[in-house]
Design a protein around this motif. Structure first.
Motif, PDB file in Angstrom:
ATOM      1  N   GLN A 114      62.204 -17.534 -49.369  1.00 59.02           N
ATOM      2  CA  GLN A 114      62.201 -16.762 -50.615  1.00 59.02           C
ATOM      3  C   GLN A 114      60.776 -16.564 -51.137  1.00 59.02           C
ATOM      4  O   GLN A 114      60.457 -15.536 -51.728  1.00 59.02           O
ATOM      5  N   LYS A 115      59.910 -17.574 -50.871  1.00 58.16           N
ATOM      6  CA  LYS A 115      58.514 -17.472 -51.325  1.00 58.16           C
ATOM      7  C   LYS A 115      57.742 -16.456 -50.483  1.00 58.16           C
ATOM      8  O   LYS A 115      56.806 -15.822 -50.953  1.00 58.16           O
ATOM      9  N   ASN A 136      71.284 -26.619 -56.882  1.00 58.60           N
ATOM     10  CA  ASN A 136      69.916 -27.104 -56.661  1.00 58.60           C
ATOM     11  C   ASN A 136      68.969 -25.942 -56.441  1.00 58.60           C
ATOM     12  O   ASN A 136      67.883 -25.871 -57.003  1.00 58.60           O
ATOM     13  N   MET A 137      69.430 -25.010 -55.602  1.00 62.18           N
ATOM     14  CA  MET A 137      68.584 -23.866 -55.271  1.00 62.18           C
ATOM     15  C   MET A 137      68.488 -22.893 -56.452  1.00 62.18           C
ATOM     16  O   MET A 137      67.459 -22.293 -56.693  1.00 62.18           O
ATOM     17  N   TYR A 159      68.082 -15.960 -41.905  1.00 62.85           N
ATOM     18  CA  TYR A 159      69.011 -17.087 -41.962  1.00 62.85           C
ATOM     19  C   TYR A 159      68.285 -18.371 -42.354  1.00 62.85           C
ATOM     20  O   TYR A 159      67.143 -18.597 -41.959  1.00 62.85           O
ATOM     21  N   ALA A 160      69.001 -19.197 -43.117  1.00 61.44           N
ATOM     22  CA  ALA A 160      68.489 -20.532 -43.427  1.00 61.44           C
ATOM     23  C   ALA A 160      69.663 -21.504 -43.354  1.00 61.44           C
ATOM     24  O   ALA A 160      70.784 -21.147 -43.737  1.00 61.44           O
ATOM     25  N   ALA A 161      69.380 -22.712 -42.835  1.00 59.97           N
ATOM     26  CA  ALA A 161      70.449 -23.700 -42.718  1.00 59.97           C
ATOM     27  C   ALA A 161      70.318 -24.786 -43.783  1.00 59.97           C
ATOM     28  O   ALA A 161      71.094 -25.734 -43.817  1.00 59.97           O
ATOM     29  N   SER A 162      69.293 -24.651 -44.652  1.00 60.55           N
ATOM     30  CA  SER A 162      69.140 -25.617 -45.746  1.00 60.55           C
ATOM     31  C   SER A 162      68.554 -24.891 -46.958  1.00 60.55           C
ATOM     32  O   SER A 162      67.935 -23.825 -46.813  1.00 60.55           O
ATOM     33  N   PHE A 163      68.757 -25.483 -48.140  1.00 54.08           N
ATOM     34  CA  PHE A 163      68.211 -24.855 -49.347  1.00 54.08           C
ATOM     35  C   PHE A 163      66.678 -24.896 -49.330  1.00 54.08           C
ATOM     36  O   PHE A 163      66.021 -23.976 -49.812  1.00 54.08           O
ATOM     37  N   GLU A 164      66.125 -25.978 -48.733  1.00 52.04           N
ATOM     38  CA  GLU A 164      64.657 -26.092 -48.666  1.00 52.04           C
ATOM     39  C   GLU A 164      64.083 -24.914 -47.878  1.00 52.04           C
ATOM     40  O   GLU A 164      63.142 -24.248 -48.293  1.00 52.04           O
ATOM     41  N   HIS A 165      64.725 -24.665 -46.709  1.00 48.83           N
ATOM     42  CA  HIS A 165      64.261 -23.561 -45.858  1.00 48.83           C
ATOM     43  C   HIS A 165      64.439 -22.226 -46.603  1.00 48.83           C
ATOM     44  O   HIS A 165      63.572 -21.349 -46.555  1.00 48.83           O
ATOM     45  N   ALA A 166      65.551 -22.104 -47.336  1.00 45.46           N
ATOM     46  CA  ALA A 166      65.828 -20.869 -48.083  1.00 45.46           C
ATOM     47  C   ALA A 166      64.750 -20.628 -49.136  1.00 45.46           C
ATOM     48  O   ALA A 166      64.260 -19.502 -49.281  1.00 45.46           O
ATOM     49  N   ILE A 187      72.537 -18.221 -46.274  1.00 42.25           N
ATOM     50  CA  ILE A 187      72.285 -19.672 -46.198  1.00 42.25           C
ATOM     51  C   ILE A 187      73.579 -20.368 -45.815  1.00 42.25           C
ATOM     52  O   ILE A 187      74.578 -20.327 -46.556  1.00 42.25           O
ATOM     53  N   GLU A 188      73.565 -21.004 -44.680  1.00 44.44           N
ATOM     54  CA  GLU A 188      74.780 -21.659 -44.168  1.00 44.44           C
ATOM     55  C   GLU A 188      74.382 -22.733 -43.151  1.00 44.44           C
ATOM     56  O   GLU A 188      73.593 -22.460 -42.246  1.00 44.44           O
ATOM     57  N   ASP A 189      74.917 -23.927 -43.316  1.00 44.93           N
ATOM     58  CA  ASP A 189      74.556 -24.983 -42.364  1.00 44.93           C
ATOM     59  C   ASP A 189      75.598 -25.152 -41.263  1.00 44.93           C
ATOM     60  O   ASP A 189      75.346 -25.813 -40.274  1.00 44.93           O
TER      61      ASP A 189
END
Lengths: 242, 138
Positions: A41-42, A62-63, A30-37, A6-8
């Motif tokens: 993850q789900k 937050n995550m 890869y994810a650029a936001s915690f929401e996407h992560a 996870i890295e923006d």
């Protein structure tokens, strides 16, 4: 091994993508936001999350409030002073470079298997012996097995006393030393989950950020080893009767 | 028949001492094995040996008081002792420990507490290499 990175920051992501082909067994997402992560993850099970501590205005905390996360490695541009939850194995300082990535992946991959690390106190207390190693060393000799198990009992009790003492005295360096020492004893009788937990505690002892993990899991670890010392008695008795 | 030099094992874990003895036995290595459970005693012994130095040192990194790397430093700085092949036996897979050990010219770095056949194979391979390289009688 499935990893979620996870890295923006585009540059940091590019560096990671450039380094990761050196580890062909690692399958990154890869994810650029915690929401996407959290969405990813789900959908998929990851063995490890490597995440930037700060993404936009949010921090990784937050995550990390989401349950059922795999172990997490944080990367941060500045020292992190907050108390981090037990799922965080370590927090490294950026920039990400080859040696650091090797350390992260070697650290993770040095477990018997990622699933070996117990995720709760109850799991720690589940004792499962795997006597394969002992049988291999002894080449099936009852005499050698008994000799090794006698040493196991004596030295495990000695190390456990030192672990209790150093934990009570909050002497983290000594605690780390004796955790290291007890690890090969636990390996002898195939207590794989406890071996993984010992390594985790050992790696966490000197990190103030991991103090919560050490404080929570060391007493449970002590209880589990005490139980193991009792549970192994029937096995020893069977050998003695042979 | 035992015609080789002594092997020095510096290891404070009694189970690991027993396991090394088993491995050497399984590899038909019958050289005398001298065991010390700390670096200070091992160093005093080494310093007293002069011309009868061991053919091989098996060294644990995590020793009480006097760490394995400190002992390795002293061995590495000594004109005579540095000729003895040293093999690290450790449970540490940390890259720094590997790097620091090889900086001090160790002949091998073997992880203990792995699968036993792998451990035997690793030790056997390194001993063969040392024998070839140094024509050591081990």
């Amino acid at each position: 091994m499935n990893i979620l990175y996870i890295e923006d920051d585009a540059l940091d992501q590019a560096i990671f993508k450039r380094l990761i082909p050196s580890f062909p067994h690692i399958l990154p997402e890869y994810a650029a936001s915690f929401e996407h992560a959290i969405d990813l993850q789900k959908q998929k099970t990851f063995d490890l999350i490597i995440s930037d501590y700060q993404i936009g205005a949010q921090t990784a905390l937050n995550m990390l409030s989401v349950s059922d996360l795999p172990p997490v490695i944080l990367l941060s541009g500045a020292p992190v002073n907050e108390h981090l939850p037990p799922s965080v194995i370590h927090c490294y300082e950026k920039p990400l470079r080859m040696e650091l990535l090797e350390e992260i992946l070697e650290h993770r991959l040095s477990y018997h298997s990622p699933s070996d690390l117990p995720t709760s106190k109850e799991k720690v207390l589940e004792i499962h012996f795997d006597m394969n190693y002992l049988l291999q060393v002894s080449e099936g000799s009852t005499e050698v097995q008994l000799e090794l198990l006698e040493l196991f009992e004596i030295t495990t009790r000695q190390e456990l006393d030192q672990i209790k003492k150093s934990f009570e005295q909050e002497d983290w360096k000594t605690l780390k030393f004796h955790l290291h020492k007890i690890r090969s004893n636990l390996h002898l009788v195939g207590l794989h989950q406890l071996v993984s937990l010992t390594r985790e505690l050992e790696n966490s002892c000197l990190s103030p950020m991991r103090r919560d993990f050490v404080l929570i899991f060391t007493p449970t670890f002590i209880e589990a080893v005490q139980n193991a010392l009792q549970d192994i008695q029937p096995y020893i008795q069977v050998l003695k009767n042979q | 028949m035992n015609t080789g030099k002594t092997i020095l094992l510096i290891e404070d874990d009694r189970i690991d001492v027993k396991i090394v003895q088993r491995v050497l036995q399984q590899l038909d290595i019958s050289n005398d094995l001298i065991v010390f459970d700390n670096g200070e005693a091992a160093l005093s012994w080494l310093e007293s040996k002069n011309e009868e130095l061991p053919g091989l040192i098996l060294l644990d990194l995590q020793l009480p008081r006097f760490g394995g790397l400190e002992l390795l430093d002293i061995i590495h700085r000594d004109e005579i002792m540095k000729l003895i092949p040293v093999v690290i036996l450790t449970t540490s897979n940390h890259p720094d420990d590997r790097k620091e050990s090889f900086k001090r010219d160790v002949s091998g770095y073997i992880l203990k507490s792995i699968d036993y056949p792998i451990f035997v194979k690793a030790l056997s391979g390194i001993l063969r290499q040392i024998q070839k390289k140094d024509k050591s009688p081990i």
